[in-house]
Design an enzyme around this catalytic site. Structure first.
Site, PDB file in Angstrom:
ATOM      1  N   LYS A 277      -2.179  -1.498  -3.879  1.00 53.14           N
ATOM      2  CA  LYS A 277      -3.043  -0.324  -3.801  1.00 53.14           C
ATOM      3  C   LYS A 277      -2.222   0.944  -3.890  1.00 53.14           C
ATOM      4  O   LYS A 277      -1.228   1.034  -3.179  1.00 53.14           O
ATOM      5  CB  LYS A 277      -3.786  -0.395  -2.460  1.00 53.14           C
TER       6      LYS A 277
ATOM      7  N   LYS B 132       0.861  -1.183   0.000  1.00 48.32           N
ATOM      8  CA  LYS B 132       0.000   0.000   0.000  1.00 48.32           C
ATOM      9  C   LYS B 132       0.892   1.225   0.000  1.00 48.32           C
ATOM     10  O   LYS B 132       1.721   1.395   0.893  1.00 48.32           O
ATOM     11  CB  LYS B 132      -0.898  -0.028   1.233  1.00 48.32           C
TER      12      LYS B 132
HETATM   13  C1  PBG Z   1      -7.390   3.119   5.760  1.00 43.65           C
HETATM   14  C2  PBG Z   1      -7.627   3.032   4.316  1.00 43.65           C
HETATM   15  C3  PBG Z   1      -7.435   4.021   3.328  1.00 43.65           C
HETATM   16  C4  PBG Z   1      -7.943   3.497   2.147  1.00 43.65           C
HETATM   17  C5  PBG Z   1      -8.376   2.213   2.423  1.00 43.65           C
HETATM   18  N1  PBG Z   1      -8.147   1.932   3.758  1.00 43.65           N
HETATM   19  C6  PBG Z   1      -6.975   5.412   3.395  1.00 43.65           C
HETATM   20  C7  PBG Z   1      -5.658   5.795   3.849  1.00 43.65           C
HETATM   21  O1  PBG Z   1      -4.722   5.010   3.937  1.00 43.65           O
HETATM   22  O2  PBG Z   1      -5.580   6.985   4.186  1.00 43.65           O
HETATM   23  C8  PBG Z   1      -7.997   4.256   0.838  1.00 43.65           C
HETATM   24  C9  PBG Z   1      -9.002   3.774  -0.138  1.00 43.65           C
HETATM   25  C10 PBG Z   1      -9.305   4.732  -1.237  1.00 43.65           C
HETATM   26  O3  PBG Z   1      -8.653   5.783  -1.421  1.00 43.65           O
HETATM   27  O4  PBG Z   1     -10.235   4.430  -1.977  1.00 43.65           O
HETATM   28  N2  PBG Z   1      -6.104   3.076   6.174  1.00 43.65           N
END
Ligand code: PBG
Length: 341
Positions: free
Chosen positions: A262, A204
């Protein structure tokens, strides 16, 4: 001209031939639909930066999931948007929290639906970070606080167990703490949930594509003295691909049943790398910023939304994703099954 001329166009002559030799297919079965759950009843708040996405109370969420189900969507992932936030994110493991209540309601009315839950603290902490803030273990005064890894992972394990008790089918940790998959696996096993799979947000990246999500989940890091301004201390640097492999391998070693990359489209090289490297299912998250860009261009009349959406999802599959988390799931499923809008 070489002879005989090589003519790949022979197989593109008719739609039937093109279908016969098509290498990748996109089906509603490949789509997991992210939904945001808020307290209350009959709440359906539009998220401004994500047209078509709503914050939903449990009753409305069940209706929305039913509409998705009717279109062919077979899995959802839930994000809680609680009213109560505190420094340690204690709402995350409440048995009567929004997510737990939503899971129970969904499993009751749609028993065949796969209900995954996002496991993270950013929606539940008053500072908006994905873990517990502490002064750094080394370093002088006046320094920013840090998200403390080892204080955070037991809370994530507790959150995962609370979701499991509510009836979740999959738990998906998105916090990017080290060792959290192992801690969650152990927590689940100790609580008797050894059959519950973990989908880890393994690679991520800390980028600019999550802005609209943070509007929807009300989870942007707060501004304040000592509070880190971004998530770069725990999410990955967009420049790194070797590290993505390392993260994926670590999560699998700790017990992840599925791994996720992601965002999706700007990171399709990572999806392909991971796909070629490991033998567990690979998911890709087509995130909020990617969704918002398509919506904005479509609203301006600059692109054909339906075609761009389906092409985007197909290309994520072609890059190697087994399934895709996408806010377009219901609409895409309708397009794919011809159930219309
Ligand atoms: C929580 C999380 C996030 C997303 C999914 N789980 C946001 C972040 O890391 O700030 C983002 C999903 C999206 O942008 O569609 N940690």
């Amino acid at each position: 001209m070489p002879f005989p001329l090589d003519r790949p166009r022979r197989l593109r002559r008719t739609e039937a031939l093109r279908t016969l030799v098509r290498e990748t297919v996109l089906s509603p079965d490949d789509l997991m639909w992210p939904l945001f759950v808020v307290p209350g009843e009959k709440v359906r708040n539009p998220v401004k930066s994500m047209p078509g996405v709503f914050q939903l109370s449990v009753d409305e969420l069940v209706a929305e999931a039913q509409a998705g189900w009717d279109a062919g969507v077979r899995s959802v992932i839930l994000f809680g948007v609680p009213v109560h936030k505190d420094a340690v994110g204690s709402g995350a493991y409440a048995d009567d929290g929004e997510v737990a209540r939503a899971v129970r309601a969904l499993k009751k009315s749609l028993p065949g639906l796969i209900v995954a839950t996002d496991v993270c603290l950013c929606e539940y902490t008053d500072h908006g970070h994905c873990g517990i803030l502490k002064p750094p273990r080394s370093g002088g005064p006046g320094q920013d606080l840090v998200v403390d890894n080892d204080l955070t992972i037991p809370i994530l394990a507790r959150e995962a167990v609370a979701h499991a008790r509510a009836g979740a089918d999959i738990v998906a940790p998105s916090d990017m703490m080290d060792g959290r998959v192992g801690a969650i696996r152990k927590g689940l096993d100790d609580a008797g949930f050894e059959d519950l799979p973990i989908l880890s947000y393994a690679a991520k990246f800390a980028g600019a594509f999550y802005g609209p999500f943070r509007d929807a989940a009300e989870s942007a890091p707060r501004e304040g003295p000592g509070i880190p301004r971004d998530r770069k201390g725990y999410q990955m640097d967009p420049a790194n691909w070797r590290e993505a492999i390392r993260e994926v391998e670590l999560d699998i070693a700790e017990g992840a049943d599925m791994v996720m990359v992601k965002p999706a489209v700007p990171y399709l090289d990572i999806v392909r790398l991971v796909r070629d490297r490991v033998n567990v299912p690979v998911a890709a998250y087509h995130v909020s910023g990617e969704y918002a860009m398509i919506k904005a261009a479509a609203q301006a009349g600059w692109i054909d939304e339906a075609r761009v959406t389906l092409e985007t999802l197909l290309c994520i599959r072609r890059a190697g994703a087994d399934f895709i988390l996408t806010y377009t799931a219901k609409d895409a499923a309708r397009l794919l099954t011809g159930t219309g809008r």
